[in-house]
Design an enzyme around this catalytic site. Structure first.
Site, PDB file in Angstrom:
ATOM      1  N   GLU A  25       0.818  -1.207   0.000  1.00  0.00           N
ATOM      2  CA  GLU A  25       0.000   0.000   0.000  1.00  0.00           C
ATOM      3  C   GLU A  25       0.856   1.262   0.000  1.00  0.00           C
ATOM      4  OE1 GLU A  25      -3.090   0.365  -0.541  1.00  0.00           O
ATOM      5  OE2 GLU A  25      -3.654  -1.750  -0.494  1.00  0.00           O
ATOM      6  N   CYS A  33     -12.636   2.896 -14.943  1.00  0.00           N
ATOM      7  CA  CYS A  33     -13.066   4.274 -14.664  1.00  0.00           C
ATOM      8  C   CYS A  33     -11.840   5.160 -14.469  1.00  0.00           C
ATOM      9  CB  CYS A  33     -13.952   4.288 -13.424  1.00  0.00           C
ATOM     10  SG  CYS A  33     -14.904   5.807 -13.216  1.00  0.00           S
ATOM     11  N   CYS A  50     -16.231   3.250 -20.483  1.00  0.00           N
ATOM     12  CA  CYS A  50     -17.581   3.155 -19.930  1.00  0.00           C
ATOM     13  C   CYS A  50     -18.356   1.947 -20.464  1.00  0.00           C
ATOM     14  CB  CYS A  50     -18.347   4.443 -20.223  1.00  0.00           C
ATOM     15  SG  CYS A  50     -17.689   5.899 -19.370  1.00  0.00           S
ATOM     16  N   CYS A  74     -17.727  -1.056 -18.360  1.00  0.00           N
ATOM     17  CA  CYS A  74     -17.920  -0.900 -16.923  1.00  0.00           C
ATOM     18  C   CYS A  74     -19.045  -1.799 -16.420  1.00  0.00           C
ATOM     19  CB  CYS A  74     -18.237   0.556 -16.590  1.00  0.00           C
ATOM     20  SG  CYS A  74     -18.490   0.842 -14.826  1.00  0.00           S
ATOM     21  N   CYS A 100     -24.870   4.314 -13.581  1.00  0.00           N
ATOM     22  CA  CYS A 100     -23.952   5.451 -13.473  1.00  0.00           C
ATOM     23  C   CYS A 100     -24.620   6.721 -13.988  1.00  0.00           C
ATOM     24  CB  CYS A 100     -22.679   5.170 -14.276  1.00  0.00           C
ATOM     25  SG  CYS A 100     -21.482   6.524 -14.214  1.00  0.00           S
TER      26      CYS A 100
END
Length: 361
Positions: A51, A202, A209, A212, A218
């Protein structure tokens, strides 16, 4: 849309949202990433390292050149706490934002002193450690300790803003929406899936799109560039005049960017080429040769680096330009074990020196 309406909307779409996100992840997600396949008591540490590395850095770079070598060198929190800083910085070389790895070591030492050589398992204790913010604490708890946690990073923020057509929402609202949409029974896979949708579908520019998994719910897909409102980042211009001085033994002069130099040190803890005052050498061009120039971005700076080569007779010129700075001399072979900045390596290569610039730079 008012906050109550947004909450209601999130509740309405939650079931479909979760199912579609998880179905897509099973087929297209980056399930094989090493930090997603950790087990045992050392898993939280492996997640923690990943991370921190992934902040401001693409997954591909971390995966190809950094994560595995770092984990092999420092496989436990204790080994990180006891490491020599020069060794840490050498393995971090090219990743940039070196404060990240210094804070990791600070946190490791605190954990060894206060938490029995392990990362703490509560949000409040994690977020108290240097370099661990809200997102990182949540990710460690979810991915490392398998706790049911929601969180928001840059990718998740972008997805949520587009789904609900939010231009500039407050952080608190996004935290609330993330919590409402969380699949608490499969939070590990769900959060990894959401991160992947943000990183792979995204995207900030030219989102895919049509691919997606949640495009049917959305609200922002007609104008995705509006959500969220793009932030303008202006880099501060900085011109450097880097001097390459080689002594009679063939060793190159470097400076060491010490912590004591504070904000004036671009690369604390790394070796760099001296940045000289140009007026000290421009009076007589027989004392130097300009090798060229290049552009370089680092943190908030847009750097123009001019590179000059001084011959072995001009040590006095170098010292005159940097009267209060110590010089360190290393051969090309010795540089293999010294942490150098990307800026330094680019300059050396421009001047024709055989200094390795791997895909980590």
């Amino acid at each position: 849309m008012k906050m109550l309406q947004l909450h209601d909307k999130a509740t309405q779409i939650a079931q479909t949202w979760r199912a579609n996100i998880l179905h897509w992840y099973k087929k297209h997600g980056r399930i094989s990433l090493p930090w997603r396949n950790l087990s045992g008591e050392n898993a939280p540490y492996g997640v923690y390292v990943s991370e921190i590395m992934l902040q401001q850095t693409q997954v591909k770079r971390v995966l190809e050149s950094y994560y595995i070598p770092f984990m092999k060198a420092f496989p436990t929190l204790t080994s990180l706490a006891n490491a020599q800083e020069e060794s840490l910085l050498k393995l971090w070389e090219g990743l940039g934002y070196y404060t990240r790895v210094r804070n990791m070591q600070k946190s490791a030492r605190i954990c060894c002193e206060k938490f029995n050589n392990a990362l703490p398992q509560t949000y409040a204790e994690l977020i108290s450690l240097p370099g661990i913010g809200k997102y990182t604490a949540g990710a460690i708890l979810c991915f490392g300790f398998r706790q049911s946690m929601s969180f928001v990073d840059g990718n998740i923020r972008r997805v949520l803003c587009r789904i609900f057509a939010l231009e500039n929402p407050k952080e608190r609202l996004l935290d609330e929406l993330a919590a409402l949409l969380l699949d608490s029974t499969r939070s590990f896979d769900y959060n990894q899936a959401l991160l992947d949708v943000g990183a792979m579908i995204c995207t900030p520019k030219n989102p895919a799109c049509l691919l997606c998994p949640v495009r049917n719910i959305c609200k922002g897909q007609a104008n995705p560039a509006l959500y969220p409102t793009p932030k303008k980042s202006i880099l501060e211009p900085l011109t450097l005049h880097l001097a390459i001085y080689v002594d009679k033994k063939g060793k190159i002069a470097f400076i060491y960017e010490d912590k004591k130099e504070g904000k004036n040190a671009l690369y604390q803890g790394l070796y760099n080429l001296p940045n000289i005052e140009l007026e000290n050498i421009t009076n007589d061009e027989k004392y130097y040769k300009k090798c060229g120039s290049f552009k370089h971005h680092y943190t908030k700076y847009a750097i123009t680096a001019n590179v000059y080569k001084l011959d072995s007779k001009n040590l006095a010129i170098l010292k005159q330009s940097m009267p209060h700075t110590n010089l360190y001399f290393f051969s090309s072979q010795e540089l293999d074990s010294k942490p150098l900045s990307s800026l330094c390596k680019k300059a050396l290569q421009l001047a024709g020196f055989n200094v390795s610039r791997s895909n980590r730079i």
